[in-house]
Design a protein around this motif. Structure first.
Motif, PDB file in Angstrom:
ATOM      1  N   UNK A  24      28.444 -68.157 -70.322  1.00 44.89           N
ATOM      2  CA  UNK A  24      27.085 -68.656 -69.983  1.00 44.89           C
ATOM      3  C   UNK A  24      27.091 -70.363 -69.817  1.00 44.89           C
ATOM      4  N   UNK A  25      26.372 -70.414 -68.734  1.00 43.25           N
ATOM      5  CA  UNK A  25      26.560 -71.857 -68.345  1.00 43.25           C
ATOM      6  C   UNK A  25      27.219 -72.209 -67.036  1.00 43.25           C
ATOM      7  N   UNK A  26      28.186 -71.071 -66.751  1.00 39.72           N
ATOM      8  CA  UNK A  26      28.810 -70.937 -65.650  1.00 39.72           C
ATOM      9  C   UNK A  26      27.966 -70.187 -64.647  1.00 39.72           C
ATOM     10  N   UNK A  27      28.174 -68.693 -65.121  1.00 36.11           N
ATOM     11  CA  UNK A  27      27.447 -67.612 -64.584  1.00 36.11           C
ATOM     12  C   UNK A  27      26.083 -67.644 -64.735  1.00 36.11           C
ATOM     13  N   UNK A  28      25.436 -67.102 -64.011  1.00 36.21           N
ATOM     14  CA  UNK A  28      23.818 -66.765 -64.343  1.00 36.21           C
ATOM     15  C   UNK A  28      23.764 -65.528 -65.113  1.00 36.21           C
ATOM     16  N   UNK A  29      23.149 -65.682 -66.357  1.00 30.52           N
ATOM     17  CA  UNK A  29      23.009 -64.636 -67.404  1.00 30.52           C
ATOM     18  C   UNK A  29      21.754 -63.771 -67.296  1.00 30.52           C
ATOM     19  N   UNK A  30      21.639 -62.618 -67.249  1.00 29.94           N
ATOM     20  CA  UNK A  30      20.465 -61.741 -67.602  1.00 29.94           C
ATOM     21  C   UNK A  30      20.575 -61.002 -68.831  1.00 29.94           C
ATOM     22  N   UNK A  31      19.760 -61.289 -69.712  1.00 26.77           N
ATOM     23  CA  UNK A  31      19.604 -60.528 -70.765  1.00 26.77           C
ATOM     24  C   UNK A  31      18.319 -59.669 -70.671  1.00 26.77           C
ATOM     25  N   UNK A  32      18.471 -58.452 -71.208  1.00 29.45           N
ATOM     26  CA  UNK A  32      17.338 -57.626 -70.881  1.00 29.45           C
ATOM     27  C   UNK A  32      17.317 -56.568 -72.079  1.00 29.45           C
ATOM     28  N   UNK A  33      16.171 -56.128 -72.538  1.00 27.89           N
ATOM     29  CA  UNK A  33      15.844 -54.994 -73.706  1.00 27.89           C
ATOM     30  C   UNK A  33      14.504 -54.998 -74.122  1.00 27.89           C
ATOM     31  N   UNK A  34      14.472 -54.213 -74.968  1.00 27.48           N
ATOM     32  CA  UNK A  34      13.006 -54.144 -75.704  1.00 27.48           C
ATOM     33  C   UNK A  34      12.714 -55.141 -76.830  1.00 27.48           C
ATOM     34  N   UNK A  35      11.715 -55.556 -76.895  1.00 31.53           N
ATOM     35  CA  UNK A  35      11.172 -56.534 -77.933  1.00 31.53           C
ATOM     36  C   UNK A  35      11.742 -56.081 -79.164  1.00 31.53           C
ATOM     37  N   UNK A  36      11.460 -54.930 -79.728  1.00 29.44           N
ATOM     38  CA  UNK A  36      12.040 -54.264 -81.031  1.00 29.44           C
ATOM     39  C   UNK A  36      13.118 -53.036 -80.833  1.00 29.44           C
ATOM     40  N   UNK A  37      13.965 -52.806 -81.525  1.00 28.40           N
ATOM     41  CA  UNK A  37      14.717 -51.693 -81.708  1.00 28.40           C
ATOM     42  C   UNK A  37      13.813 -50.608 -82.426  1.00 28.40           C
ATOM     43  N   UNK A  38      13.490 -49.329 -81.811  1.00 27.24           N
ATOM     44  CA  UNK A  38      12.465 -48.451 -82.486  1.00 27.24           C
ATOM     45  C   UNK A  38      13.184 -47.234 -82.803  1.00 27.24           C
ATOM     46  N   UNK A  39      14.362 -46.787 -82.113  1.00 25.06           N
ATOM     47  CA  UNK A  39      15.033 -45.654 -82.458  1.00 25.06           C
ATOM     48  C   UNK A  39      16.341 -45.510 -81.433  1.00 25.06           C
ATOM     49  N   UNK A  40      17.132 -45.013 -81.879  1.00 27.02           N
ATOM     50  CA  UNK A  40      18.437 -44.955 -81.079  1.00 27.02           C
ATOM     51  C   UNK A  40      18.133 -44.324 -79.656  1.00 27.02           C
ATOM     52  N   UNK A  41      17.593 -43.353 -79.415  1.00 21.05           N
ATOM     53  CA  UNK A  41      17.277 -42.953 -78.004  1.00 21.05           C
ATOM     54  C   UNK A  41      16.714 -43.908 -77.407  1.00 21.05           C
TER      55      UNK A  41
END
Ligand code: PEP
Ligand code: MN
Length: 270
Positions: A24-41
């Motif tokens: 991070x700082x050299x490669x462009x990083x994309x972080x993605x995912x839900x706002x909240x963890x709701x369940x395993x599935x």
């Protein structure tokens, strides 16, 4: 900003933070995912989808700082166990928010990056504690703070001997009400003048509207951001928090393709 000793661009040219196999700082990083963890599935489904689309890291809150005490507060420890399993299965490093100084040490076992949220940006005890942990920290700008205040908060973490601080612009409060916040993209260019720390942008909280997220992601990438953090949910209308701003996996995949092709131009500029 002469009072900054460690965060200032005068102290060093660039900070690069290794998380998993991304710099991070050299490669462009994309972080993605839900706002909240709701369940395993829910978590696993989103994790595979964002990984397939090109995301480098998974985000997801287990402790949620909600405006109302009656809103979903997150799954806590159970959510972190889900994140740990998801990392094991998908290989995606994990970013998750820590709300309390008492949780810093044990959370370090479960996450790759500790997020300090906008509401806690100036929680100096928490800043010192994440500083002592040595873990990479994603420090979000609060909705009412100046860049000088943000950088002073980074200074607290650096001053504890932890050089691994990533700054995040996530929108500030203005008189505008159409958007949830006003995404301050000038902060990206300004922070690049002031500090060597990586700067990422969160257009999900920055706009509060899924329809505006793609344009602001592209603008942030063009403005010189080191990465993006984007909320994604398989069924946004059912999300337990921030449903209005979550992209579907399909929308995220289409956006990721556009971001990566824009980045090719941007790299040619520097
Ligand atoms: C989040 O990332 O889900 C979050 C709560 O962000 P912020 O602290 O920027 O509001
Ligand atoms: Mn959110």
């Amino acid at each position: 900003m002469d009072h900054l000793k460690l965060a200032s661009i005068k102290s060093r040219p660039k900070t690069v933070i290794e998380v998993g196999n991304i710099s991070i700082g050299r490669d462009f990083v994309i972080i993605a995912g839900p706002c909240s963890i709701e369940s395993y599935e829910q978590t696993l489904e989103i994790a595979w989808a964002v990984k397939r689309a090109g995301a480098h890291m998974l985000r997801g809150g287990a402790f949620k700082p909600r405006t109302s005490p009656y809103s979903f507060q997150g799954l806590g420890m159970k959510g972190l166990k889900i994140l740990e399993d998801t990392r094991e299965i998908t290989g995606l490093p994990i970013v998750s928010e820590v709300l309390d100084t008492r949780d810093v040490a044990w959370m370090c076992e479960y996450v790759d990056v500790l997020q300090v949220g906008a509401r806690n940006m100036q929680n100096f005890s928490l800043l010192k504690e994440v500083g002592k942990s040595g873990k990479p920290v994603l420090l979000k700008r609060s909705m009412q703070s100046t860049l000088a205040e943000l950088l002073n908060c980074a200074e607290y973490i650096l001053n504890e001997g932890n050089p691994n601080v990533i700054l995040c612009e996530r929108g500030i409060r203005t008189f505008e009400t159409y958007t949830r916040n006003t995404l301050d993209l000038s902060a990206v260019a300004a922070l690049k003048e002031l500090t060597h720390l990586p700067v990422i942008v969160d257009p999900s909280h920055g706009t509060g509207k899924a329809s505006l997220v793609p344009a602001m992601c592209l603008a942030a990438a063009a403005a010189g951001a080191d990465g993006l953090i984007i909320e994604v949910h398989a069924r946004p209308e059912k999300a337990l928090s921030d449903k209005e701003q979550a992209l579907t996996p399909e929308e995220f995949a289409a956006l990721a393709t556009r971001i990566l092709s824009l980045r090719k131009f941007v790299e040619g500029w520097s």
